[in-house]
Design a protein around this motif. Structure first.
Motif: not given
Length: 309
Positions: A90, A173, A177
């Motif tokens: 991240t 992830v 995001t």
């Protein structure tokens, strides 16, 4: 008469104390100090004490370092690995990408700025619970799940996205995001709008290219914002729990591929009602994040001495 005079003197002293310049700072910071003591200092102190105890319903026994000795087991190490990998991925995505997007959104050549700013910020307003459920439907292992349907249409085999370590981390992830990109863009936009335009105009007069202006003006002046975003991203990565919980519908995942440090804390402290061991997990998490944060501040942040020109 004397009593009346004394009462008047007391009122005058109270009034002078209330309007005193010396007392005013303490008056204004008192709510913060009180909330800090109640909601941070007291819970942390209690957690430290409980980490040396076996806390069962109606029974508390001091057991010394037994919780910490039991802590270093394969399951906890798996949780540390998962949280560390998630945090690193991240950071790699949610620091440079929002910075570049913020630069584009702040550019004079960009059209429909307000529209794109609103669009990028909308996911941040979505509950993690709702987002997790939506992503669980998108990345489901069934053939009829949205992403598997798209793969099937292109002649590819459907995948059990949440049943394998690599693809499971990929989904986590992607969710992070989608959820937090707009927040970081907003932080960087705030920093960019505080950079004087005159600096860029002077650089243009000197013949500086766009890349040189970005490297020599934008990045150095965004350093405080970058450090802040970096720090909260480290904390957010290691404290991740709800995303994994909602993707799997529980705190259980195949071979613990979705288990995080906070998930392990929840598993031991809440599900198994072992508050003493759960407190030890919480203290370990606090120490890990504190050490990592101090290291990054040492090399990139407030503890790094600026070079004298």
């Amino acid at each position: 008469m004397e009593a009346s005079r004394r009462q008047g003197v007391r009122k005058q002293k109270k009034r002078s104390l209330l309007y005193s310049q010396n007392a005013a700072p303490y008056f204004f910071i008192f709510p913060f100090i009180l909330s800090f003591l109640i909601f941070f200092a007291y819970p942390v102190a209690t957690t430290v004490i409980m980490s040396f105890q076996e806390v069962l319903p109606g029974q508390t026994t001091f057991i010394g370092l037994d919780n910490y000795k039991e802590l270093w087991n394969p399951t906890f190490l798996t949780a540390i690995r998962n949280s560390t990998v998630y945090t690193l991925l991240t950071l790699i995505i949610l620091i440079p990408v929002p910075l570049v997007l913020a630069v584009f959104l702040n550019s004079k050549l960009m059209f429909a700025k307000n529209f794109f700013r609103s669009v990028t910020f909308i996911p941040a307003l979505t509950s993690v619970v709702v987002a997790g459920m939506i992503f669980r439907l998108i990345f489901g292992g069934q053939d009829g799940a949205l992403l598997n349907s798209i793969l099937t249409n292109f002649g590819m085999e459907p995948k059990a996205w949440l049943n394998h370590g690599g693809t499971s981390m990929f989904v986590l992830v992607v969710l992070a995001t989608w959820k937090w990109m707009g927040i970081n863009i907003l932080y960087f936009l705030a920093g960019l709008q505080n950079i004087p335009r005159e600096l860029y105009e002077s650089a243009e007069v000197d013949g500086a290219t766009t890349a040189r202006k970005f490297y020599h003006i934008t990045l150095p002046l965004l350093k405080p914002i970058s450090i802040y975003v970096f720090t909260i991203s480290i904390y957010g990565g290691f404290s991740m729990f709800a995303e994994s919980y909602m993707l799997y519908g529980s705190n259980r995942s195949p071979n613990n591929i979705g288990l995080t440090i906070v998930g392990y804390l929840y598993q031991k402290g809440i599900e198994q009602n072992n508050l003493g061991f759960g407190s030890a997990v919480g203290i370990a998490l606090l120490v890990i994040t504190l050490i990592i944060t101090l290291i990054q501040l040492k090399f990139f942040g407030m503890f790094k001495k600026e070079e004298q020109g």
